[in-house]
Scaffold this motif. Structure first.
Motif, PDB file in Angstrom:
ATOM      1  N   VAL A 123     -41.796 -19.256  28.738  1.00  0.00           N
ATOM      2  CA  VAL A 123     -41.034 -18.120  29.042  1.00  0.00           C
ATOM      3  C   VAL A 123     -39.611 -18.421  29.822  1.00  0.00           C
ATOM      4  O   VAL A 123     -39.615 -19.156  30.631  1.00  0.00           O
ATOM      5  CB  VAL A 123     -41.778 -17.302  30.110  1.00  0.00           C
ATOM      6  CG1 VAL A 123     -41.028 -15.920  30.559  1.00  0.00           C
ATOM      7  CG2 VAL A 123     -43.332 -17.074  29.720  1.00  0.00           C
ATOM      8  N   LEU A 124     -38.472 -17.900  28.825  1.00  0.00           N
ATOM      9  CA  LEU A 124     -37.298 -18.219  29.211  1.00  0.00           C
ATOM     10  C   LEU A 124     -36.869 -16.964  29.518  1.00  0.00           C
ATOM     11  O   LEU A 124     -36.533 -15.853  29.021  1.00  0.00           O
ATOM     12  CB  LEU A 124     -36.599 -18.932  27.971  1.00  0.00           C
ATOM     13  CG  LEU A 124     -34.790 -19.095  28.114  1.00  0.00           C
ATOM     14  CD1 LEU A 124     -34.817 -20.301  29.289  1.00  0.00           C
ATOM     15  CD2 LEU A 124     -34.229 -19.299  26.876  1.00  0.00           C
ATOM     16  N   GLY A 125     -35.965 -16.843  30.777  1.00  0.00           N
ATOM     17  CA  GLY A 125     -34.961 -15.585  31.196  1.00  0.00           C
ATOM     18  C   GLY A 125     -33.543 -16.098  31.044  1.00  0.00           C
ATOM     19  O   GLY A 125     -33.242 -17.313  31.374  1.00  0.00           O
ATOM     20  N   TYR A 126     -32.645 -15.221  31.002  1.00  0.00           N
ATOM     21  CA  TYR A 126     -31.162 -15.739  30.895  1.00  0.00           C
ATOM     22  C   TYR A 126     -30.406 -14.379  30.978  1.00  0.00           C
ATOM     23  O   TYR A 126     -30.609 -13.376  31.160  1.00  0.00           O
ATOM     24  CB  TYR A 126     -30.813 -16.203  29.441  1.00  0.00           C
ATOM     25  CG  TYR A 126     -31.018 -15.236  28.381  1.00  0.00           C
ATOM     26  CD1 TYR A 126     -29.797 -14.483  27.969  1.00  0.00           C
ATOM     27  CD2 TYR A 126     -32.185 -15.334  27.676  1.00  0.00           C
ATOM     28  CE1 TYR A 126     -30.119 -13.899  26.712  1.00  0.00           C
ATOM     29  CE2 TYR A 126     -32.331 -14.452  26.348  1.00  0.00           C
ATOM     30  CZ  TYR A 126     -31.336 -13.859  26.031  1.00  0.00           C
ATOM     31  OH  TYR A 126     -31.378 -13.005  25.083  1.00  0.00           O
ATOM     32  N   ALA A 127     -29.301 -14.698  31.475  1.00  0.00           N
ATOM     33  CA  ALA A 127     -28.205 -13.620  31.768  1.00  0.00           C
ATOM     34  C   ALA A 127     -26.713 -14.322  31.534  1.00  0.00           C
ATOM     35  O   ALA A 127     -26.635 -15.455  32.023  1.00  0.00           O
ATOM     36  CB  ALA A 127     -28.134 -13.049  33.138  1.00  0.00           C
ATOM     37  N   THR A 128     -25.892 -13.676  30.734  1.00  0.00           N
ATOM     38  CA  THR A 128     -24.560 -13.962  30.346  1.00  0.00           C
ATOM     39  C   THR A 128     -23.420 -13.078  30.288  1.00  0.00           C
ATOM     40  O   THR A 128     -23.539 -12.050  30.080  1.00  0.00           O
ATOM     41  CB  THR A 128     -24.731 -14.631  28.882  1.00  0.00           C
ATOM     42  OG1 THR A 128     -25.822 -15.515  28.373  1.00  0.00           O
ATOM     43  CG2 THR A 128     -23.416 -15.378  28.313  1.00  0.00           C
ATOM     44  N   ILE A 129     -22.410 -13.573  30.701  1.00  0.00           N
ATOM     45  CA  ILE A 129     -21.020 -12.861  30.404  1.00  0.00           C
ATOM     46  C   ILE A 129     -20.169 -13.441  29.778  1.00  0.00           C
ATOM     47  O   ILE A 129     -19.859 -14.763  29.936  1.00  0.00           O
ATOM     48  CB  ILE A 129     -20.494 -12.355  31.888  1.00  0.00           C
ATOM     49  CG1 ILE A 129     -21.417 -11.866  32.912  1.00  0.00           C
ATOM     50  CG2 ILE A 129     -19.170 -11.619  31.814  1.00  0.00           C
ATOM     51  CD1 ILE A 129     -21.001 -12.009  34.201  1.00  0.00           C
ATOM     52  N   GLN A 130     -19.629 -12.866  28.740  1.00  0.00           N
ATOM     53  CA  GLN A 130     -18.867 -13.714  27.776  1.00  0.00           C
ATOM     54  C   GLN A 130     -17.717 -12.743  27.032  1.00  0.00           C
ATOM     55  O   GLN A 130     -17.988 -11.675  27.033  1.00  0.00           O
ATOM     56  CB  GLN A 130     -19.685 -14.493  26.561  1.00  0.00           C
ATOM     57  CG  GLN A 130     -20.334 -13.910  25.725  1.00  0.00           C
ATOM     58  CD  GLN A 130     -21.359 -14.668  24.885  1.00  0.00           C
ATOM     59  OE1 GLN A 130     -20.781 -15.635  24.688  1.00  0.00           O
ATOM     60  NE2 GLN A 130     -22.313 -14.224  24.515  1.00  0.00           N
ATOM     61  N   THR A 131     -16.834 -13.243  26.729  1.00  0.00           N
ATOM     62  CA  THR A 131     -15.757 -12.682  25.859  1.00  0.00           C
ATOM     63  C   THR A 131     -15.425 -12.958  24.553  1.00  0.00           C
ATOM     64  O   THR A 131     -15.873 -13.965  24.249  1.00  0.00           O
ATOM     65  CB  THR A 131     -14.371 -12.610  26.779  1.00  0.00           C
ATOM     66  OG1 THR A 131     -13.681 -14.154  26.350  1.00  0.00           O
ATOM     67  CG2 THR A 131     -14.584 -12.263  28.307  1.00  0.00           C
ATOM     68  N   GLY A 132     -14.826 -11.882  23.716  1.00  0.00           N
ATOM     69  CA  GLY A 132     -14.649 -12.423  22.206  1.00  0.00           C
ATOM     70  C   GLY A 132     -13.191 -11.767  22.052  1.00  0.00           C
ATOM     71  O   GLY A 132     -12.618 -10.884  22.616  1.00  0.00           O
ATOM     72  N   TYR A 133     -12.525 -12.324  20.970  1.00  0.00           N
ATOM     73  CA  TYR A 133     -11.092 -11.845  20.678  1.00  0.00           C
ATOM     74  C   TYR A 133     -10.998 -11.884  19.261  1.00  0.00           C
ATOM     75  O   TYR A 133     -11.498 -12.798  18.600  1.00  0.00           O
ATOM     76  CB  TYR A 133     -10.242 -12.933  21.449  1.00  0.00           C
ATOM     77  CG  TYR A 133      -9.053 -13.251  20.914  1.00  0.00           C
ATOM     78  CD1 TYR A 133      -7.830 -12.368  20.824  1.00  0.00           C
ATOM     79  CD2 TYR A 133      -8.646 -14.302  20.039  1.00  0.00           C
ATOM     80  CE1 TYR A 133      -6.411 -12.639  20.151  1.00  0.00           C
ATOM     81  CE2 TYR A 133      -7.461 -14.543  19.445  1.00  0.00           C
ATOM     82  CZ  TYR A 133      -6.369 -13.782  19.529  1.00  0.00           C
ATOM     83  OH  TYR A 133      -5.027 -13.974  18.937  1.00  0.00           O
ATOM     84  N   LEU A 134     -10.277 -10.913  18.556  1.00  0.00           N
ATOM     85  CA  LEU A 134     -10.270 -10.803  17.053  1.00  0.00           C
ATOM     86  C   LEU A 134      -8.353 -10.627  17.201  1.00  0.00           C
ATOM     87  O   LEU A 134      -8.168 -10.036  17.650  1.00  0.00           O
ATOM     88  CB  LEU A 134     -10.624  -9.521  16.693  1.00  0.00           C
ATOM     89  CG  LEU A 134     -10.458  -9.523  15.113  1.00  0.00           C
ATOM     90  CD1 LEU A 134     -10.953 -10.399  14.281  1.00  0.00           C
ATOM     91  CD2 LEU A 134     -10.780  -7.902  14.654  1.00  0.00           C
ATOM     92  N   PRO A 135      -8.057 -11.642  16.353  1.00  0.00           N
ATOM     93  CA  PRO A 135      -6.478 -11.889  16.332  1.00  0.00           C
ATOM     94  C   PRO A 135      -5.789 -10.438  15.690  1.00  0.00           C
ATOM     95  O   PRO A 135      -6.665  -9.675  15.029  1.00  0.00           O
ATOM     96  CB  PRO A 135      -6.017 -12.963  15.387  1.00  0.00           C
ATOM     97  CG  PRO A 135      -7.605 -13.786  15.325  1.00  0.00           C
ATOM     98  CD  PRO A 135      -8.718 -12.931  15.606  1.00  0.00           C
ATOM     99  N   GLY A 136      -4.659 -10.203  16.145  1.00  0.00           N
ATOM    100  CA  GLY A 136      -3.938  -8.891  15.528  1.00  0.00           C
ATOM    101  C   GLY A 136      -3.615  -8.953  13.969  1.00  0.00           C
ATOM    102  O   GLY A 136      -4.263  -9.910  13.385  1.00  0.00           O
TER     103      GLY A 136
END
Length: 701
Positions: free
Chosen positions: A460-473
């Motif tokens: 049993v695995l638990g997880y929490a993540t904050i991350q960002t993404g970027y798409l060029p203009g």
């Protein structure tokens, strides 16, 4: 879109069969489930995080589809992922497959901006024009949702699709299959390993496919498709490994034409008129055609020095597209030539220590030549809309690092970052209104990721993540003026996810669940008025929020029976967006149904002679959704269900198989890419495939 469609209607798939849960069952060898004593959902090792790990130990909602499952479900292109990737939509417009995952995606098919979902083969990113290439001889497909800014950078705002081809082996094993169906469909596959020496192995794979038109008068047909790949694996020493491949995709046929939205004749959804219903343009199927060519060459070179691995991944892709099609009964003529080369250098350490880190450098250079004509009458049309980009140069550079630190044997902390620099340049081009323009824009951005995962109990695995993404203009194809800037701002996405993965009841039951919340800024949009024949805008929607939950369950009732259920609850809405004189606050984003899900069932009948017969069925269902961000009349897709079934006989020892299959048994018409106006409207749309069925024979040696 092809410079004139407002946005895409999606087929959103919330899939147990394609989730990490169901995919594991398909990878379990039959010998492991022939008896009650040897049941259980097998493991799959994935590399979506650029590390080898069990999919159930990866702290993300990765969908993993093994080669046997791809074959079983008849998944032959990215378009087919719409029915097997939970919370995702993949729709076509001619040669391009537009991807949306959890409401994040892009509906512009021209090179002015980048796609928001990255498609990679063997770690080499493919340009948008190559997204319609066929899947064949793949070891697995991995789909990673959410912004992947740290490890993948630009063109991964909404997620990535990784294709991993079958690796050459030191044997002479091979396979062949022959498939036929209605619409005069034919598909032939061949693959063969060659053991050259103790250090060198080769593999060749080939595919031929064709079918008649799904629409009246022969439109939407694939006359001929040829796919080929040659791969080599060279291991001269224990410390050095070289893997090289070269592939080609060549296709010719007649593209589909759009239909009226809503359908004017629900009894004949795939019927195309001979003359435009308003503009009196002749729809001449004899002039409609396409020719696609995609060539990809790449490799991976690994050199180990103690616990440190140095990897070099070069890539080259060449795409050639020539197209004459009909949209809203207007002729649409395009030529798109793109050449991209890329290089990635990655240094990583052994995963056995307390820290598992990786550092990388990335570079890509893309040259584009693009012509687009949209008008009336003949091919090429007199061009009410003309876009000519004789030369566009894209450059991309990035440096990234990520570390997984074991706080305790049960708790791990992940932290990473990536700096990206991207630019797009074009000069002496002709814009949407037939006037000259130039563009020279660049952007830089820093993405980051912080996450924690823990073993809450055995399996049993638990997880929490904050991350960002970027798409060029990108840029809008009009000249700059004192009151207008043709720069299109980059997209930025920040996500919060909390999830759990579990394997219970001696691996008979798998339950995965992930809740997500996204803050989406500067969503890139395109708007075109088909009736007026004019591009209105390529720009940005200031802010949106997306939240929901993805749940998947797979239960192996017996060694012969497996039941799956999955669903995605999704809310994707604008919180700040005024379009013209229309306030779109609280409007649903395109291709984002509130609910979508699937139910699947497998049963194997064991025969006395050691053979077996397997029945497989799964059904996709979803609520209605809007095809356009602006909710124009006629652009809402109503709720629907689509069901696929197969029945396969496997000879003793799996030496050969014979089966029958059917897709979209209900013959449900579902809209693809959609635009406002035309024929006579209030909207126009591409349309997905009707009911198909056929037989398949295969053998292995």
């Amino acid at each position: 879109m092809k410079g004139f469609l407002l946005s895409t209607v999606a087929l959103v798939a919330a899939v147990p069969f394609a989730t990490v849960v169901r995919a594991q069952t398909a990878d379990t060898a039959k010998s492991e489930v022939k008896t009650e004593e040897a049941v259980g959902i097998g493991e799959i090792v994935v590399t979506a995080n650029k590390r080898s790990e069990s999919v159930q130990k990866a702290p993300a909602a990765i969908t993993a589809l093994t080669g046997p499952l791809l074959e079983k479900m008849g998944i032959v292109s990215a378009l087919d992922l719409r029915k097997v990737v939970s919370g995702a939509a993949f729709v076509h417009e001619n040669n391009v497959v537009q991807g949306f995952i959890r409401g994040v995606g892009g509906n512009l098919d021209e090179p002015f901006v980048d796609p928001a979902i990255g498609i990679n083969i063997n770690d080499i990113n493919l340009p948008r024009a190559a997204s319609g290439s066929s899947f064949f001889d793949l070891q697995r497909v991995e789909v990673l949702p959410g912004p992947q800014g740290t490890l993948y950078g630009g063109s991964a705002t909404g997620g990535v699709v990784n294709l991993i081809s079958t690796v050459p082996a030191h044997n002479y094993e091979g396979s062949a299959s022959l498939e036929g169906g209605n619409y005069a469909a034919l598909r032939l596959n061949l693959a063969q390993n060659i053991d050259v020496s103790d250090t060198l192995a080769l593999r060749g794979a080939f595919q031929f496919a064709r079918h008649d038109g799904y629409q009246s008068r022969g439109l939407y047909s694939l006359a001929k498709e040829f796919d080929g790949r040659i791969s080599a694996l060279w291991t001269p020493t224990e410390d050095f490994t070289a893997s090289i491949f070269a592939s080609a995709y060549i296709a010719h046929g007649k593209p589909d034409a759009t239909v009226n939205a809503p359908l004017k004749d629900k009894n004949h959804p795939w019927r195309v008129p001979t003359v435009g219903q308003i503009f009196n343009n002749p729809v001449d199927a004899s002039l409609s055609r396409f020719a696609f060519k995609v060539y990809v060459v790449g490799g991976r070179f690994n050199y180990d020095v103690g616990d440190i691995r140095l990897s070099y991944i070069p890539g080259l892709s060449v795409t050639r597209v020539s197209l004459n099609s009909y949209a809203a009964d207007f002729p649409d003529s395009e030529v798109d030539n793109e050449t991209r080369y890329s290089n990635e250098v990655r240094i990583s350490n052994s995963e056995s220590g307390r820290n598992s880190w990786q550092v990388g450098l990335y570079q890509a250079h893309t040259k584009v030549a693009y012509n687009f004509f949209f008008g009336s009458g003949v091919f090429p049309p007199p061009a009410d809309i003309v876009i000519i980009v004789p030369r566009q140069i894209n450059t991309d550079y990035a440096v990234y690092a990520q570390d997984v630190f074991k706080i305790t044997p049960e708790i791990r902390l992940t932290a990473g970052g990536r700096y990206s620099y991207d630019s797009k340049k074009t000069r002496n081009s002709i814009g949407a209104l037939g006037v000259p323009f130039s563009a020279d824009h660049h952007w830089d951005h820093f993405d980051w990721k912080v996450g924690v995962d823990a073993d809450l109990a055995k399996d049993v695995l638990g997880y929490a993540t904050i991350q960002t993404g970027y798409l060029p203009g990108g840029y809008f194809p009009l000249p700059n003026t004192p009151t207008f800037n043709n720069n299109v701002e980059p997209e930025r996405l920040q996500s919060y996810t909390v999830g759990i993965k579990s394997r219970l009841l001696d691996n008979r039951l798998t339950i995965n669940d992930e809740a997500f919340y996204y803050i989406y800024k500067n969503y890139q949009i395109v708007a075109v008025n088909l009736s007026g024949g004019q591009v209105d805008l390529i720009g940005n929607a200031p802010r949106a929020v997306i939240y929901g939950n993805q749940f998947n369950l797979s239960y192996q009732l017996t060694g012969n029976d497996t039941f799956d259920i999955g669903f995605t609850a999704l809310k994707a809405k604008f919180t700040n967006f005024v379009f013209g004189n229309k306030n779109l606050k609280d409007f649903d984003m395109a291709n984002a149904p509130h609910w979508s899900g699937e139910v699947g069932y497998d049963h194997r009948f064991d025969l006395a002679n050691g053979a077996d017969v397997t029945f497989h069925a799964h059904s996709h269902l979803q609520t209605g959704y809007w095809g356009l961000f602006s909710h124009d009349p006629g652009t809402r897709q109503s709720k629907y269900t689509k069901t696929d079934v197969t029945l396969t006989y496997s000879a003793p020892g799996d030496r050969w198989t014979a089966g029958i299959w059917a897709k979209n048994i209900e013959n449900t018409p579902v809209f693809g890419a959609t635009g406002a106006g035309g024929q006579p409207g209030p909207a126009s749309a591409f349309i997905e495939e009707p009911r198909t069925y056929g037989v398949k024979l295969s053998t292995r040696w």
